[in-house]
Design a protein around this motif. Sequence first.
Motif, PDB file in Angstrom:
ATOM      1  N   GLY A   4       0.794  -1.217   0.000  1.00 44.11           N
ATOM      2  CA  GLY A   4       0.000   0.000   0.000  1.00 44.11           C
ATOM      3  C   GLY A   4       0.829   1.271   0.000  1.00 44.11           C
ATOM      4  N   SER A   5       2.129   1.177   0.299  1.00 44.19           N
ATOM      5  CA  SER A   5       2.964   2.371   0.341  1.00 44.19           C
ATOM      6  C   SER A   5       3.719   2.593  -0.964  1.00 44.19           C
ATOM      7  CB  SER A   5       3.956   2.279   1.501  1.00 44.19           C
ATOM      8  OG  SER A   5       4.818   1.186   1.300  1.00 44.19           O
ATOM      9  N   ASP A   6       3.653   1.647  -1.892  1.00 45.77           N
ATOM     10  CA  ASP A   6       4.344   1.773  -3.171  1.00 45.77           C
ATOM     11  C   ASP A   6       3.610   2.759  -4.061  1.00 45.77           C
ATOM     12  OD1 ASP A   6       6.085  -0.128  -2.318  1.00 45.77           O
ATOM     13  OD2 ASP A   6       5.078  -1.781  -3.358  1.00 45.77           O
ATOM     14  N   LYS A  12       6.356  -1.393 -13.306  1.00 47.11           N
ATOM     15  CA  LYS A  12       6.945  -0.067 -13.534  1.00 47.11           C
ATOM     16  C   LYS A  12       8.307   0.030 -12.842  1.00 47.11           C
ATOM     17  CE  LYS A  12       6.627   4.166 -15.066  1.00 47.11           C
ATOM     18  NZ  LYS A  12       6.679   4.491 -16.474  1.00 47.11           N
ATOM     19  N   ASP A  13       8.431  -0.561 -11.651  1.00 45.02           N
ATOM     20  CA  ASP A  13       9.728  -0.593 -10.958  1.00 45.02           C
ATOM     21  C   ASP A  13      10.771  -1.317 -11.797  1.00 45.02           C
ATOM     22  OD1 ASP A  13       8.860   0.800  -8.758  1.00 45.02           O
ATOM     23  OD2 ASP A  13       8.544  -0.981  -7.509  1.00 45.02           O
ATOM     24  N   GLU A  19      15.872   0.899 -17.322  1.00 47.07           N
ATOM     25  CA  GLU A  19      16.265   2.160 -17.944  1.00 47.07           C
ATOM     26  C   GLU A  19      17.517   2.749 -17.299  1.00 47.07           C
ATOM     27  OE1 GLU A  19      12.977   4.814 -17.772  1.00 47.07           O
ATOM     28  OE2 GLU A  19      11.770   3.653 -19.183  1.00 47.07           O
ATOM     29  N   LEU A  20      17.655   2.602 -15.999  1.00 50.19           N
ATOM     30  CA  LEU A  20      18.785   3.179 -15.274  1.00 50.19           C
ATOM     31  C   LEU A  20      20.022   2.293 -15.244  1.00 50.19           C
ATOM     32  CD1 LEU A  20      16.973   4.771 -12.225  1.00 50.19           C
ATOM     33  CD2 LEU A  20      18.061   5.955 -14.117  1.00 50.19           C
ATOM     34  N   GLN A  21      19.893   1.052 -15.621  1.00 53.87           N
ATOM     35  CA  GLN A  21      20.989   0.100 -15.493  1.00 53.87           C
ATOM     36  C   GLN A  21      22.245   0.549 -16.248  1.00 53.87           C
ATOM     37  OE1 GLN A  21      20.081  -3.835 -16.907  1.00 53.87           O
ATOM     38  NE2 GLN A  21      21.522  -4.749 -15.473  1.00 53.87           N
ATOM     39  N   GLY A  22      22.107   1.037 -17.466  1.00 52.24           N
ATOM     40  CA  GLY A  22      23.269   1.474 -18.238  1.00 52.24           C
ATOM     41  C   GLY A  22      23.989   2.640 -17.579  1.00 52.24           C
TER      42      GLY A  22
END
Length: 142
Positions: A4-6, A12-13, A19-22
């Motif tokens: 419930g806090s996500d 999407k995570d 996307e950020l891995q590179g």
Amino acid sequence: MQRGSDRLNVHKDDEMKHELQGMLRSGHPTRSEEWHDPEPTADDDPRVAGGPVTPGTGEESMAALRHELARHLGRTAFPAGPRELIGVLRSRHAPDALVEPLQELPHKARYANAQQLAEALVRSATAETTGTAGPEGPAAHA
């Protein structure tokens, strides 16, 4: 199990991680469009934004130096001497420009907090620039 806090769902995570891995692996932006990348710092940007804070003279630099020391050292490092503080700064990956001036401080000195350390560093930097770091220097009159 949903807590419930996500703010985002699991899919999407995973997409954001991909996307950020590179960028995380390479250490620099990996986008092909330059307009996505942040601009480099300008010559007239504030000192803190352009690089690490180093000991200098003046109230403004004293406050900035004290802030940087407190940010990297925290409360648990004090009271300590220069050798212990250098070890803590190196273990917390502080910039070399912040660590190196501590090597010039007296080895037997003890500092109770970041304020005392910042004052000693500014005194040391002032003594070096004015050439009074000898028997005639400020430590002889204290």
